[in-house]
Design a protein around this motif. Structure first.
Motif, PDB file in Angstrom:
ATOM      1  N   PHE A 123       0.827  -1.204   0.000  1.00 16.35           N
ATOM      2  CA  PHE A 123       0.000   0.000   0.000  1.00 16.35           C
ATOM      3  C   PHE A 123       0.861   1.254   0.000  1.00 16.35           C
ATOM      4  CE2 PHE A 123      -2.451  -3.331   1.950  1.00 16.35           C
ATOM      5  CZ  PHE A 123      -3.736  -3.134   1.491  1.00 16.35           C
ATOM      6  N   ASP A 125       0.286   4.061   2.025  1.00 17.96           N
ATOM      7  CA  ASP A 125       0.473   4.637   3.351  1.00 17.96           C
ATOM      8  C   ASP A 125       1.186   3.636   4.244  1.00 17.96           C
ATOM      9  OD1 ASP A 125       0.304   5.634   5.898  1.00 17.96           O
ATOM     10  OD2 ASP A 125      -1.762   6.331   5.704  1.00 17.96           O
ATOM     11  N   TYR A 127       2.333   3.817   7.156  1.00 20.18           N
ATOM     12  CA  TYR A 127       1.981   3.746   8.578  1.00 20.18           C
ATOM     13  C   TYR A 127       0.667   3.012   8.783  1.00 20.18           C
ATOM     14  CZ  TYR A 127       1.612   4.915  13.444  1.00 20.18           C
ATOM     15  OH  TYR A 127       1.513   4.817  14.808  1.00 20.18           O
ATOM     16  N   SER A 128      -0.319   3.397   7.994  1.00 19.01           N
ATOM     17  CA  SER A 128      -1.644   2.785   8.117  1.00 19.01           C
ATOM     18  C   SER A 128      -1.617   1.299   7.770  1.00 19.01           C
ATOM     19  CB  SER A 128      -2.622   3.522   7.203  1.00 19.01           C
ATOM     20  OG  SER A 128      -3.832   2.836   7.099  1.00 19.01           O
ATOM     21  N   SER A 129      -0.632   0.866   6.986  1.00 16.70           N
ATOM     22  CA  SER A 129      -0.653  -0.528   6.562  1.00 16.70           C
ATOM     23  C   SER A 129       0.105  -1.439   7.518  1.00 16.70           C
ATOM     24  CB  SER A 129      -0.137  -0.665   5.135  1.00 16.70           C
ATOM     25  OG  SER A 129       1.068   0.022   4.988  1.00 16.70           O
ATOM     26  N   LEU A 130       0.571  -0.900   8.656  1.00 16.35           N
ATOM     27  CA  LEU A 130       1.169  -1.772   9.671  1.00 16.35           C
ATOM     28  C   LEU A 130       0.367  -1.632  10.965  1.00 16.35           C
ATOM     29  CD1 LEU A 130       4.971  -1.161   9.137  1.00 16.35           C
ATOM     30  CD2 LEU A 130       3.711  -3.253   8.673  1.00 16.35           C
ATOM     31  N   ASN A 131       0.114  -2.752  11.601  1.00 10.45           N
ATOM     32  CA  ASN A 131      -0.627  -2.740  12.860  1.00 10.45           C
ATOM     33  C   ASN A 131       0.246  -2.123  13.949  1.00 10.45           C
ATOM     34  OD1 ASN A 131      -1.942  -3.338  15.238  1.00 10.45           O
ATOM     35  ND2 ASN A 131      -2.532  -5.393  14.607  1.00 10.45           N
TER      36      ASN A 131
ATOM     37  N   ARG B 197      -8.438   0.713   8.152  1.00  7.33           N
ATOM     38  CA  ARG B 197      -6.999   0.921   7.999  1.00  7.33           C
ATOM     39  C   ARG B 197      -6.423  -0.140   7.058  1.00  7.33           C
ATOM     40  NH1 ARG B 197      -5.163   3.054  12.960  1.00  7.33           N
ATOM     41  NH2 ARG B 197      -3.042   2.953  12.196  1.00  7.33           N
ATOM     42  N   ASP B 198      -5.312   0.241   6.411  1.00  6.24           N
ATOM     43  CA  ASP B 198      -4.733  -0.641   5.402  1.00  6.24           C
ATOM     44  C   ASP B 198      -4.239  -1.960   5.973  1.00  6.24           C
ATOM     45  OD1 ASP B 198      -5.231   1.060   3.347  1.00  6.24           O
ATOM     46  OD2 ASP B 198      -3.257   1.996   3.341  1.00  6.24           O
ATOM     47  N   PHE B 199      -3.831  -1.973   7.257  1.00 11.96           N
ATOM     48  CA  PHE B 199      -3.274  -3.238   7.750  1.00 11.96           C
ATOM     49  C   PHE B 199      -4.341  -4.318   7.863  1.00 11.96           C
ATOM     50  CE2 PHE B 199      -4.009  -0.907  11.760  1.00 11.96           C
ATOM     51  CZ  PHE B 199      -4.721  -1.835  12.495  1.00 11.96           C
ATOM     52  N   VAL B 200      -5.603  -3.916   8.030  1.00 12.07           N
ATOM     53  CA  VAL B 200      -6.674  -4.911   8.019  1.00 12.07           C
ATOM     54  C   VAL B 200      -6.884  -5.422   6.595  1.00 12.07           C
ATOM     55  CG1 VAL B 200      -9.121  -5.288   8.466  1.00 12.07           C
ATOM     56  CG2 VAL B 200      -7.759  -3.971  10.075  1.00 12.07           C
ATOM     57  N   ALA B 202      -4.556  -5.513   4.380  1.00 14.40           N
ATOM     58  CA  ALA B 202      -3.393  -6.356   4.094  1.00 14.40           C
ATOM     59  C   ALA B 202      -3.585  -7.740   4.692  1.00 14.40           C
ATOM     60  CB  ALA B 202      -2.121  -5.711   4.635  1.00 14.40           C
ATOM     61  N   HIS B 217      -5.548  -8.425  14.811  1.00 15.61           N
ATOM     62  CA  HIS B 217      -5.355  -7.042  14.371  1.00 15.61           C
ATOM     63  C   HIS B 217      -6.357  -6.057  14.954  1.00 15.61           C
ATOM     64  CE1 HIS B 217      -2.151  -7.940  11.595  1.00 15.61           C
ATOM     65  NE2 HIS B 217      -2.846  -8.950  11.132  1.00 15.61           N
ATOM     66  N   ASN B 221      -6.129  -3.108  19.064  1.00 11.95           N
ATOM     67  CA  ASN B 221      -6.272  -1.688  18.754  1.00 11.95           C
ATOM     68  C   ASN B 221      -7.542  -1.069  19.304  1.00 11.95           C
ATOM     69  OD1 ASN B 221      -3.958  -0.832  16.946  1.00 11.95           O
ATOM     70  ND2 ASN B 221      -4.603  -2.734  15.975  1.00 11.95           N
TER      71      ASN B 221
END
Lengths: 361, 305
Positions: A123, A125, A127-131, B197-200, B202, B217, B221
């Motif tokens: 992705f 972003d 930051y947003s793509s890491l938990n 959020r992108d990590f979800v 991903a 995840h 949070n």
């Protein structure tokens, strides 16, 4: 990042036991893929039926060949990122087909889960793509654990990959995302994408948020990893210089449709579609004598809720003629590997320049 | 010249690298960071200390009370604060106020914390489900929750306990029901934020199922913010429970409980106003401590600070 001196590397033949169709079979064939988003409408309106849709991606066809980097360019809102998410099935396509190495995705031959193991997304972003609550080794190790790898082994693989993307595991593995810089986080995201050993990686503006020096490092890392792991890339970006640097072929999108595709050098040297031409002339030149004095395109792209009839670009196209508002051009081969959707390049389309352009080609 | 400068440079670089490394070696988890910040916050320390004292007092009250909190004495009614043997005076039946306040902490704290704890578990589950599922399931769940929202919380608690009948168990149940909707709503809103959020995305792209994504995840949070909100409800719960007891719907006499004591002492408000106010002072101290602690917790959990 000197573009002119960039050597075109020849890719070694790929040897991968997962390869089903052989080198001639495209890695990915996308056919008539479209996504229409329903606009929020009130209860009364929904009773009346109909309602408006946003044609975010409106029937795109393209192939991605094994071992290549396909660059995807276009203005904001042209459907680049939506296409990336459609390819990952992160949003459900409204229609169309995705064929991965000869198998249609979502059929018994290739389940979505198995497909996602072979295709990964990075992705924009970082930051947003890491938990934020997971250490980066846990973030990288998550994917393999989902697919049944033991935690110990997954952490081991994560540490190897962190080292591979240039983050010393001893120092970085147990850190949290907010303790890393943007470039380091994007390296983690790349490691995370690679943890599932994918064959195709979609990079959605993956380097756009980084500053130039870090961007160059990450681009070089991406090219190294591509050779080392035999990867295929779809590289989505609005930065034409970067796309030209990294891509083998380029696809230009405009308002949810493919305007033009072709080998990168050829396309950048001789754009066929007027939109591509406008896009390229918007690139800042390195030569101070060749400053861009006028904006090549004015205004915003039209609203994808009510896209223009005929060719979607006719409202802003300097070559537009009345026929362009009536007839929809098809994406057709012109010469070599070039394909373009423009009436100027369609025989007998009725555009006054059509025949001349074809003879010239 | 270069040999010396080089070695010096190398040394300096190594020292710098070691310093950097040492700084990062100490990098620890999110929760230990929160604890560290709390330990530096005087408000948090004081309020946590007060809460700890109250809890210890509640636990050990039966063994440390100066006199029998149930023993009435007609000749010692409504003695003022500072009387010999009765440091905080006596109530309208001549019972020792200090002992009753100490023993009363047991039920008051219990009625403050238990409903919030149960509602935290149930409300979080409902809210996270609604937030993560989205779409029509979210609409159904959240609109049903909104029905309970239509009533003011005090009124809802009174109506529920009134319908269920007096008693501690029913008061607990009605308070729990009162606190589920607000907690569920907070849980839903933070979960909806995290889900985008992108990590979800991903995690979904790596083939993980909904349950795994929530477990790995989402929970980490969202539980923090929900927990902070829930701690702020403990004070409300204590006040509501006291109110129920005051109305005769919660704890029954002669059991000491701060709300009930406030009720029975109200007749003495003109003759002994300080004694009549004592249970209220205890409620105030407890609820403000919980409120201040949850405020500190919220700012300690803000990563950007």
């Amino acid at each position: 990042m000197d573009i002119s001196s960039k050597p075109r590397q020849v890719h070694p033949p790929l040897i991968d036991i997962r390869d089903r169709g052989g080198p001639a079979q495209p890695m990915l064939r996308v056919r008539k893929l479209f996504k229409h988003f329903d606009l929020k409408k009130s209860f009364i309106e929904s009773l009346a039926g109909g309602g408006q849709v946003v044609r975010a991606v409106d029937g795109v066809d393209f192939d991605v060949f094994k071992g290549e980097t396909l660059g995807v360019v276009g203005e904001s809102g042209c459907g680049k990122s939506t296409t990336a998410r459609l390819l990952m099935h992160l949003i459900e396509p409204s229609g169309g087909e995705i064929i991965f190495d000869g198998e249609t995705v979502g059929t018994p031959g290739l389940s979505l889960r198995e497909y996602r193991r072979q295709v990964q997304l990075v992705f924009q972003d970082s930051y947003s793509s890491l938990n934020p609550r997971l250490t980066i080794e846990d973030s990288v190790a998550f994917g393999p654990q989902v697919h049944g790898v033991s935690r110990r082994e997954a952490i081991g693989r994560a540490r190897d990959l962190l080292a591979r993307v240039g983050l010393e595991p001893r120092r970085f593995a147990e850190r949290y995302p907010h303790e890393l810089s943007g470039g380091q986080r994007q390296r983690v995201n790349i490691a995370r994408a690679l943890a599932l050993e994918p064959r195709l990686v979609i990079l959605d503006e993956a380097v756009s948020a980084l500053d130039k020096s870090v961007e160059a490092q990450v681009l070089n890392l991406l090219m190294d990893l591509k050779d080392a792991f035999g990867l295929t890339y779809i590289f989505i970006s609005h930065d034409l210089h970067v796309v030209r640097y990294i891509s083998d072929r380029v696809m230009v999108m405009y308002l949810g449709k493919v305007a033009e595709t072709g080998p990168a050098e050829d396309l950048f040297e001789r754009p066929l579609h007027p939109y591509t031409g406008a896009l390229l002339s918007s690139m800042p030149s390195m030569d101070p004598d060749q400053r861009t004095q006028e904006a090549p395109l004015t205004g915003d792209p039209p609203n994808p809720i009510n896209p223009p009839s005929g060719c979607r670009f006719h409202t802003r196209c300097p070559m537009a003629e009345p026929v362009c508002a009536e007839q929809t051009p098809t994406l057709a081969s012109v010469r070599g590997q070039r394909k373009v959707a423009c009436l100027i390049h369609e025989i007998g389309s009725g555009h006054s320049q059509a025949d001349a352009a074809i003879y010239a080609a | 010249m270069s040999a010396t400068t080089l070695s010096f440079d190398a040394k300096a670089q190594k020292a710098a690298a070691d310093a950097v490394e040492a700084a990062f070696e100490r990098s620890t988890g999110f929760w230990s960071g929160v604890l560290r910040k709390l330990a530096r916050d005087p408000v948090a320390l004081v309020s946590a200390g007060v809460i700890l004292l109250l809890i210890l007092m509640a636990i050990f009250a039966p063994w440390i009370v100066p006199s029998d909190p149930y023993k009435t004495s007609m000749i010692n009614r409504l003695k003022p604060i500072g009387t010999e043997h009765f440091p905080l005076g006596t109530d309208e039946l001549g019972r020792d106020m200090l002992s009753r306040l100490m023993v009363g902490a047991r039920l008051s704290l219990f009625m403050g914390i238990t409903p919030v704890l149960i509602a935290f578990l149930i409300g979080s589950a409902i809210g996270i489900l609604a937030g993560f599922a989205g779409g029509w399931l979210n609409t159904i769940i959240m609109r049903s929750i909104d029905v309970l929202y239509a009533f003011p919380s005090v009124l809802l608690a009174i109506a529920l306990s009134g319908a269920l009948g007096a008693g501690i168990g029913n008061a607990l149940l009605s308070l729990t029901i009162v606190f589920i909707p607000p907690i569920a709503r907070v849980a839903e809103s933070v979960t909806t934020q995290v889900r985008g959020r992108d990590f979800v995305e991903a995690a979904r792209a790596s083939g993980a199922g909904g349950f795994t994504i929530v477990r790995v995840h989402v929970l980490g949070n969202v539980l923090g913010p929900i927990f902070v909100y829930a701690t702020s409800l403990i004070a409300v719960s204590m006040i509501l429970a006291s109110g129920l007891s005051f109305l005769g719907l919660g704890v029954r006499p002669p059991e000491p409980e701060w709300g009930l004591m406030l009720n029975t002492l109200r007749t003495a408000i003109y003759s002994q106003p300080w004694i009549a106010a004592l249970p209220g002072v205890m409620i105030f101290i407890t609820s403000i401590s919980f409120n201040l602690l949850s405020d500190s917790l919220r700012s300690a959990m803000d990563v950007k600070n």
